[in-house]
Design a protein around this motif. Sequence first.
Motif, PDB file in Angstrom:
ATOM      1  N   GLU A 281      29.932 -24.345 -30.113  1.00 16.81           N
ATOM      2  CA  GLU A 281      29.081 -24.769 -29.001  1.00 16.81           C
ATOM      3  C   GLU A 281      29.881 -24.692 -27.706  1.00 16.81           C
ATOM      4  OE1 GLU A 281      26.166 -27.461 -28.837  1.00 16.81           O
ATOM      5  OE2 GLU A 281      25.662 -27.516 -30.967  1.00 16.81           O
ATOM      6  N   CYS A 282      29.399 -23.888 -26.778  1.00 15.19           N
ATOM      7  CA  CYS A 282      30.094 -23.762 -25.503  1.00 15.19           C
ATOM      8  C   CYS A 282      29.170 -23.108 -24.486  1.00 15.19           C
ATOM      9  CB  CYS A 282      31.374 -22.934 -25.652  1.00 15.19           C
ATOM     10  SG  CYS A 282      31.099 -21.215 -26.115  1.00 15.19           S
ATOM     11  N   PRO A 283      29.472 -23.256 -23.192  1.00 16.29           N
ATOM     12  CA  PRO A 283      28.711 -22.526 -22.180  1.00 16.29           C
ATOM     13  C   PRO A 283      28.961 -21.023 -22.324  1.00 16.29           C
ATOM     14  CG  PRO A 283      29.956 -24.342 -21.208  1.00 16.29           C
ATOM     15  CD  PRO A 283      30.471 -24.152 -22.592  1.00 16.29           C
ATOM     16  N   VAL A 284      27.995 -20.229 -21.898  1.00 10.87           N
ATOM     17  CA  VAL A 284      28.145 -18.775 -21.948  1.00 10.87           C
ATOM     18  C   VAL A 284      27.623 -18.180 -20.645  1.00 10.87           C
ATOM     19  CG1 VAL A 284      27.900 -18.685 -24.457  1.00 10.87           C
ATOM     20  CG2 VAL A 284      25.870 -18.414 -23.005  1.00 10.87           C
ATOM     21  N   ARG A 285      28.028 -16.952 -20.395  1.00 12.98           N
ATOM     22  CA  ARG A 285      27.511 -16.216 -19.232  1.00 12.98           C
ATOM     23  C   ARG A 285      27.528 -14.727 -19.550  1.00 12.98           C
ATOM     24  NH1 ARG A 285      29.001 -18.477 -13.661  1.00 12.98           N
ATOM     25  NH2 ARG A 285      27.119 -19.668 -14.193  1.00 12.98           N
ATOM     26  N   VAL A 286      26.517 -14.026 -19.041  1.00  9.24           N
ATOM     27  CA  VAL A 286      26.429 -12.580 -19.226  1.00  9.24           C
ATOM     28  C   VAL A 286      27.013 -11.898 -17.999  1.00  9.24           C
ATOM     29  CG1 VAL A 286      24.881 -10.615 -19.563  1.00  9.24           C
ATOM     30  CG2 VAL A 286      24.395 -12.806 -20.681  1.00  9.24           C
ATOM     31  N   GLU A 287      27.941 -10.987 -18.217  1.00  9.88           N
ATOM     32  CA  GLU A 287      28.596 -10.260 -17.135  1.00  9.88           C
ATOM     33  C   GLU A 287      27.671  -9.155 -16.614  1.00  9.88           C
ATOM     34  OE1 GLU A 287      30.717  -8.845 -14.277  1.00  9.88           O
ATOM     35  OE2 GLU A 287      31.406 -10.605 -15.392  1.00  9.88           O
ATOM     36  N   LEU A 288      27.512  -9.099 -15.286  1.00  7.85           N
ATOM     37  CA  LEU A 288      26.639  -8.096 -14.678  1.00  7.85           C
ATOM     38  C   LEU A 288      27.377  -7.076 -13.826  1.00  7.85           C
ATOM     39  CD1 LEU A 288      23.613 -10.307 -13.497  1.00  7.85           C
ATOM     40  CD2 LEU A 288      23.838  -8.972 -15.606  1.00  7.85           C
ATOM     41  N   GLN A 289      28.568  -7.386 -13.353  1.00  8.68           N
ATOM     42  CA  GLN A 289      29.211  -6.559 -12.336  1.00  8.68           C
ATOM     43  C   GLN A 289      30.237  -5.565 -12.868  1.00  8.68           C
ATOM     44  OE1 GLN A 289      27.927  -6.763  -9.325  1.00  8.68           O
ATOM     45  NE2 GLN A 289      26.621  -8.422 -10.038  1.00  8.68           N
ATOM     46  N   ASP A 300      32.641 -19.464 -22.740  1.00  5.99           N
ATOM     47  CA  ASP A 300      33.496 -20.321 -21.911  1.00  5.99           C
ATOM     48  C   ASP A 300      34.007 -21.503 -22.744  1.00  5.99           C
ATOM     49  OD1 ASP A 300      34.780 -21.626 -19.868  1.00  5.99           O
ATOM     50  OD2 ASP A 300      32.935 -22.404 -18.969  1.00  5.99           O
ATOM     51  N   ARG A 301      34.967 -21.248 -23.598  1.00  4.22           N
ATOM     52  CA  ARG A 301      35.498 -22.309 -24.466  1.00  4.22           C
ATOM     53  C   ARG A 301      36.405 -23.258 -23.701  1.00  4.22           C
ATOM     54  NH1 ARG A 301      36.060 -19.771 -30.474  1.00  4.22           N
ATOM     55  NH2 ARG A 301      34.788 -17.931 -30.165  1.00  4.22           N
ATOM     56  N   ALA A 302      36.882 -22.867 -22.529  1.00  2.00           N
ATOM     57  CA  ALA A 302      37.790 -23.703 -21.746  1.00  2.00           C
ATOM     58  C   ALA A 302      37.071 -24.444 -20.620  1.00  2.00           C
ATOM     59  CB  ALA A 302      38.911 -22.842 -21.164  1.00  2.00           C
ATOM     60  N   ASP A 303      35.740 -24.334 -20.556  1.00  2.00           N
ATOM     61  CA  ASP A 303      34.930 -25.025 -19.549  1.00  2.00           C
ATOM     62  C   ASP A 303      35.318 -24.623 -18.131  1.00  2.00           C
ATOM     63  OD1 ASP A 303      32.853 -26.699 -18.766  1.00  2.00           O
ATOM     64  OD2 ASP A 303      34.188 -28.426 -18.532  1.00  2.00           O
ATOM     65  N   GLU A 304      35.604 -23.337 -17.936  1.00  2.00           N
ATOM     66  CA  GLU A 304      35.937 -22.842 -16.602  1.00  2.00           C
ATOM     67  C   GLU A 304      34.702 -22.766 -15.706  1.00  2.00           C
ATOM     68  OE1 GLU A 304      38.874 -22.097 -15.327  1.00  2.00           O
ATOM     69  OE2 GLU A 304      40.041 -22.493 -17.147  1.00  2.00           O
ATOM     70  N   LEU A 305      33.538 -22.524 -16.286  1.00  2.00           N
ATOM     71  CA  LEU A 305      32.321 -22.342 -15.494  1.00  2.00           C
ATOM     72  C   LEU A 305      31.694 -23.656 -15.046  1.00  2.00           C
ATOM     73  CD1 LEU A 305      30.656 -19.505 -17.619  1.00  2.00           C
ATOM     74  CD2 LEU A 305      31.930 -19.259 -15.473  1.00  2.00           C
ATOM     75  N   ALA A 310      25.275 -25.968 -22.937  1.00  2.00           N
ATOM     76  CA  ALA A 310      26.029 -25.226 -23.939  1.00  2.00           C
ATOM     77  C   ALA A 310      25.068 -24.528 -24.896  1.00  2.00           C
ATOM     78  CB  ALA A 310      26.957 -26.156 -24.723  1.00  2.00           C
ATOM     79  N   VAL A 311      25.504 -23.433 -25.449  1.00  2.00           N
ATOM     80  CA  VAL A 311      24.733 -22.654 -26.416  1.00  2.00           C
ATOM     81  C   VAL A 311      25.446 -22.726 -27.759  1.00  2.00           C
ATOM     82  CG1 VAL A 311      24.075 -20.278 -27.040  1.00  2.00           C
ATOM     83  CG2 VAL A 311      23.726 -21.104 -24.707  1.00  2.00           C
ATOM     84  N   ARG A 312      24.667 -22.786 -28.840  1.00  2.00           N
ATOM     85  CA  ARG A 312      25.253 -22.760 -30.176  1.00  2.00           C
ATOM     86  C   ARG A 312      25.399 -21.306 -30.614  1.00  2.00           C
ATOM     87  NH1 ARG A 312      23.018 -24.385 -36.083  1.00  2.00           N
ATOM     88  NH2 ARG A 312      21.208 -23.274 -35.271  1.00  2.00           N
ATOM     89  N   VAL A 313      26.634 -20.845 -30.682  1.00  2.00           N
ATOM     90  CA  VAL A 313      26.929 -19.475 -31.092  1.00  2.00           C
ATOM     91  C   VAL A 313      27.276 -19.510 -32.582  1.00  2.00           C
ATOM     92  CG1 VAL A 313      28.360 -17.438 -30.668  1.00  2.00           C
ATOM     93  CG2 VAL A 313      27.784 -18.979 -28.770  1.00  2.00           C
ATOM     94  N   LEU A 314      26.463 -18.873 -33.396  1.00  2.00           N
ATOM     95  CA  LEU A 314      26.625 -18.934 -34.847  1.00  2.00           C
ATOM     96  C   LEU A 314      27.818 -18.103 -35.287  1.00  2.00           C
ATOM     97  CD1 LEU A 314      22.857 -18.469 -35.801  1.00  2.00           C
ATOM     98  CD2 LEU A 314      24.047 -20.511 -34.975  1.00  2.00           C
ATOM     99  N   THR A 315      28.542 -18.599 -36.281  1.00  2.00           N
ATOM    100  CA  THR A 315      29.726 -17.877 -36.745  1.00  2.00           C
ATOM    101  C   THR A 315      29.743 -17.608 -38.246  1.00  2.00           C
ATOM    102  OG1 THR A 315      30.967 -19.967 -36.926  1.00  2.00           O
ATOM    103  CG2 THR A 315      31.196 -18.711 -34.863  1.00  2.00           C
ATOM    104  N   ARG A 316      29.129 -18.472 -39.041  1.00  2.00           N
ATOM    105  CA  ARG A 316      29.188 -18.283 -40.495  1.00  2.00           C
ATOM    106  C   ARG A 316      27.887 -18.746 -41.128  1.00  2.00           C
ATOM    107  NH1 ARG A 316      34.236 -21.021 -43.120  1.00  2.00           N
ATOM    108  NH2 ARG A 316      35.192 -19.619 -41.597  1.00  2.00           N
ATOM    109  N   CYS A 317      27.446 -18.005 -42.169  1.00  2.00           N
ATOM    110  CA  CYS A 317      26.218 -18.394 -42.842  1.00  2.00           C
ATOM    111  C   CYS A 317      26.443 -18.526 -44.346  1.00  2.00           C
ATOM    112  CB  CYS A 317      25.093 -17.396 -42.557  1.00  2.00           C
ATOM    113  SG  CYS A 317      25.152 -15.879 -43.511  1.00  2.00           S
ATOM    114  N   ASP A 318      25.485 -19.152 -45.003  1.00  2.00           N
ATOM    115  CA  ASP A 318      25.507 -19.320 -46.459  1.00  2.00           C
ATOM    116  C   ASP A 318      24.902 -18.054 -47.062  1.00  2.00           C
ATOM    117  OD1 ASP A 318      24.732 -19.869 -49.121  1.00  2.00           O
ATOM    118  OD2 ASP A 318      24.488 -22.001 -48.712  1.00  2.00           O
TER     119      ASP A 318
END
Length: 337
Positions: A281-289, A300-305, A310-318
């Motif tokens: 779970e972390c903030p995210v941003r889409v790069e446009l430039q 953004d795992r370091a909370d720079e933004l 925050a968005v839940r980014v899935l990493t592992r499933c059953d």
Amino acid sequence: MAKRLVIIDTDCGIDDAQALMMALAAPDLQVLAVTCVFGNTAVENVCQNVLRVLDVCERQEIPVFRGSAGPLVGARRTPGDHFGTDGLGDVFKDQDPQWEEKIQSEHAVNAMIRLVTEQQQQVSLVALGPLSNLALAVRLDPGFPQKLRDLFIMGGNMEGKGNVTLCAEFNFAMDPEAAYVVLEDFLCPTSLASWEYACRNALTWDFFQELIGQNFPAAVFMRTITSRCWAFSQESSSSSSSSRDVPRNKREVFFGPGFVSYDAYAMAACIDGGVVTDSVECPVRVELQGSLTRGMLALDRADELKKSHAVRVLTRCDPDRFRRMLLDSVRLPRDRV
């Protein structure tokens, strides 16, 4: 117990068809509508593909809406032929001459806003293609995201590994501005099944043969649409092949061989939260430039933004649960309660 209400936004290619069938097979889900967007193919083909899936599964009562035919900004990118030029492997020569009459006259974005407004906090939205329809919805109705129960997205990437450009995943690369708008403005609970998530949870080709080898109409349909598609060829994913004539896509280079039905991973997370066993779970941003990174998803795992959402980014499933859901998806049609 009341069924979970779902709207599915799709650019219906082969994996979208699998995900749609997964939703139709889920006993606790009620699909309110399918909204169509360009992506794997032109939006007109997407509409016809959705109608084919609903016909196979005998669910013609579900309304289908035509949506965005291109990105928010600039010309539409050529999607390539990963799933064939029509999105379903180019195996169908016939076309329903009345298909347009079966598509609702209301625009997909308007329908999406209307249905969610009528049943606030009750509707889950599953986005399987470029996010153009969703971005337009929040521009037309800024309160739209807060009316949703939650949002599930298949798209983006976690590590800057792209599958259509150097650094961007297909759905986000097809409309980067739309992806940016959605991940900035949708403050509802949001789960993201990235390209890497799908690839790292790949299934075996033996399972794929089991999946399409059954005699249910939906399984026969999946066997047909994958029959001429290189993306579903074991030969194309064979790590032992040394022939230079065998194309190797980026998934094979980065993650090795395996059967991956990308959109089904996002749908599975909506149907059964227990299928997800780990996430970030972390903030995210889409790069446009960036000239090389346009459309890339940054975590953004370091909370720079300093974002509040925050968005839940899935990493592992059953894998066992996921396999069962896929098998259920091809055992259609069947008696419905």
